[in-house]
Design an enzyme around this catalytic site. Structure first.
Site, PDB file in Angstrom:
ATOM      1  CG  ASP A  43      -1.449   0.810   1.221  1.00 21.98           C
ATOM      2  OD1 ASP A  43      -2.714   1.249   0.753  1.00 21.98           O
ATOM      3  OD2 ASP A  43      -1.578   1.916   2.118  1.00 21.98           O
ATOM      4  CE1 TYR A  88       0.108   7.161   2.868  1.00 25.35           C
ATOM      5  CE2 TYR A  88       1.016   5.992   2.310  1.00 25.35           C
ATOM      6  CZ  TYR A  88       0.089   6.356   3.011  1.00 25.35           C
ATOM      7  OH  TYR A  88      -1.617   6.201   3.535  1.00 25.35           O
ATOM      8  CB  SER A 117      -8.431   6.746   0.508  1.00 20.55           C
ATOM      9  OG  SER A 117      -8.110   6.447   2.011  1.00 20.55           O
ATOM     10  CD  GLN A 157      -6.023   2.393   2.298  1.00 16.22           C
ATOM     11  OE1 GLN A 157      -5.737   3.430   2.711  1.00 16.22           O
ATOM     12  NE2 GLN A 157      -5.427   1.798   1.281  1.00 16.22           N
ATOM     13  CB  SER A 211       6.030  -3.650  11.433  1.00 13.25           C
ATOM     14  OG  SER A 211       7.427  -3.663  12.277  1.00 13.25           O
ATOM     15  CE  LYS A 250      10.660 -13.677   8.612  1.00 11.95           C
ATOM     16  NZ  LYS A 250      11.757 -14.742   9.376  1.00 11.95           N
ATOM     17  CG  ASN A 258       1.360  -7.259  11.841  1.00 17.70           C
ATOM     18  OD1 ASN A 258       1.351  -7.771  12.851  1.00 17.70           O
ATOM     19  ND2 ASN A 258       2.505  -5.780  12.029  1.00 17.70           N
TER      20      ASN A 258
END
Length: 356
Positions: A92, A97, A216, A239, A311, A318, A320
């Site tokens: 995503d 960002y 979104s 979203q 993260s 892993k 998540n």
């Protein structure tokens, strides 16, 4: 009925009809079918790396730069490399960002090595974000309240092209309008600007530069107005912020009815209270032998959301992703559902209902 629906959703997601099907490998990520037939992986790696902890009384968490407040795209290199190696197939992203070049670099390395092909990765991105003074650079946001629909259409075409260039790909799998308008805007021209931006996305969908399109932070009235004003394609995705501590029940009910699939950003929360320390969540986690984060994400999965955890920790990445080796029963789902109404705590962004 609630428990039966949850169980049926789980069985369908895990591809089985027996109790054994409830415990599938995390390497097999279920997909959500969008209303145009595109299959969207239900877990995505987020790329909105930032430090927004700086206040008048508190420094940032960056020890050698206590005044910093903003996005940290450099953190995407390692996080997304680890995510892809852990088995994530959905990323995503968003223009605002400032991490899409990093996403593109990570993907390029995988493409060059032959480890992945473009078809192996599902990319969601977002454009049409209003101005955020002090946080974003010029170019990644737009002064929407001051723009005509024609200016919006031209700007969105440019942003779409820039996103493809930054990612280093010819198309995205989903492109979303990031917000309905400037945050908290009550400007009467918002609906016309949204439609102008949406028509650009419809054109890109027709040309194959996006396999699916959506929105979104839209409430049900925004979507209804969009369709009434002349949109040809119903959004395939919405979203929104969603976690154990925050839910938009009316938006969810509307989107479920219309067949618009939901993606949950900030699914582990970032509010004043940490939902990961919640005694209800931890009690269930202890009984299941999993982490609190896995319970929080699993709840959203069983509610039908795609989730977007983020993260930089290999271990947490892993965990998540390992959401399909256990299930929540009816009683557990009810207990968790009660948390959002009791807390109603989001990450501090404007309500979709405060935007005209």
């Amino acid at each position: 009925l609630f428990g039966l629906l949850s169980l049926l959703l789980l069985l369908l997601a895990c591809g089985g009809t027996s109790a054994d099907a409830l415990c599938s490998s995390s390497s097999s990520i279920p997909t959500i079918t969008l209303h145009n037939g595109v299959e969207m992986p239900q877990v995505a790696a987020g790329s909105c790396f930032r430090d927004a902890s700086k206040t008048d009384s508190n420094p940032s968490t960056i020890l050698n730069n206590p005044n910093f407040f903003g996005f940290l795209p450099e953190r995407a290199y390692r996080s997304l490399t680890l995510a892809l190696e852990a088995g994530y197939t959905h990323i995503d992203a968003a223009l605002v960002y400032r991490s899409q070049k990093q996403v593109g670099a990570v993907l390029a390395a995988k493409f060059i090595s032959g480890e992945l092909r473009r078809e192996d990765v599902f990319i969601t991105s977002k454009l049409f974000h209003g101005k955020m003074p002090g946080l974003t650079r010029r170019g990644s946001t737009l002064p929407l309240d001051d723009m005509s629909p024609e200016e919006v259409a031209d700007a969105i075409e440019g942003q779409f092209e820039l996103i493809l260039e930054e990612l280093g790909v010819g198309y995205v799998d989903v492109m979303l309008l990031h917000w309905p308008a400037d945050m908290d805007s009550k400007d009467e021209g918002n609906a016309a600007r949204r439609l102008a931006a949406w028509k650009v996305l419809e054109s890109m969908l027709e040309r194959g530069q996006a396999r699916a399109i959506g929105v979104s932070n839209y409430n049900e009235h925004h979507i209804e107005q969009l369709m009434k004003d002349g949109a040809k394609v119903l959004p395939m995705v919405n979203q929104i912020e969603a976690s154990l501590y925050k839910s938009w029940d009316n938006i969810k009910a509307y989107c479920d009815k219309k067949g618009i699939k939901l993606m949950a950003y900030s699914p582990l929360g970032l509010g004043k209270e940490s939902l990961l320390n919640d005694p209800v969540v931890n009690s269930i986690a202890n009984e299941k032998g999993v982490a609190a984060s896995q319970v929080a994400l699993r709840y959203l999965i069983q509610e039908g959301y795609a989730v977007l955890p983020m993260s930089s920790s290999e271990e947490r990445l892993k965990k998540n992703l390992d959401l399909f080796s256990f299930a929540l029963n009816e009683d557990e789902m009810k207990k968790l559902a009660e948390l959002s109404s009791a807390k109603d705590e989001g990450i501090g962004l404007p309500s979709p209902y405060d935007i005209l």
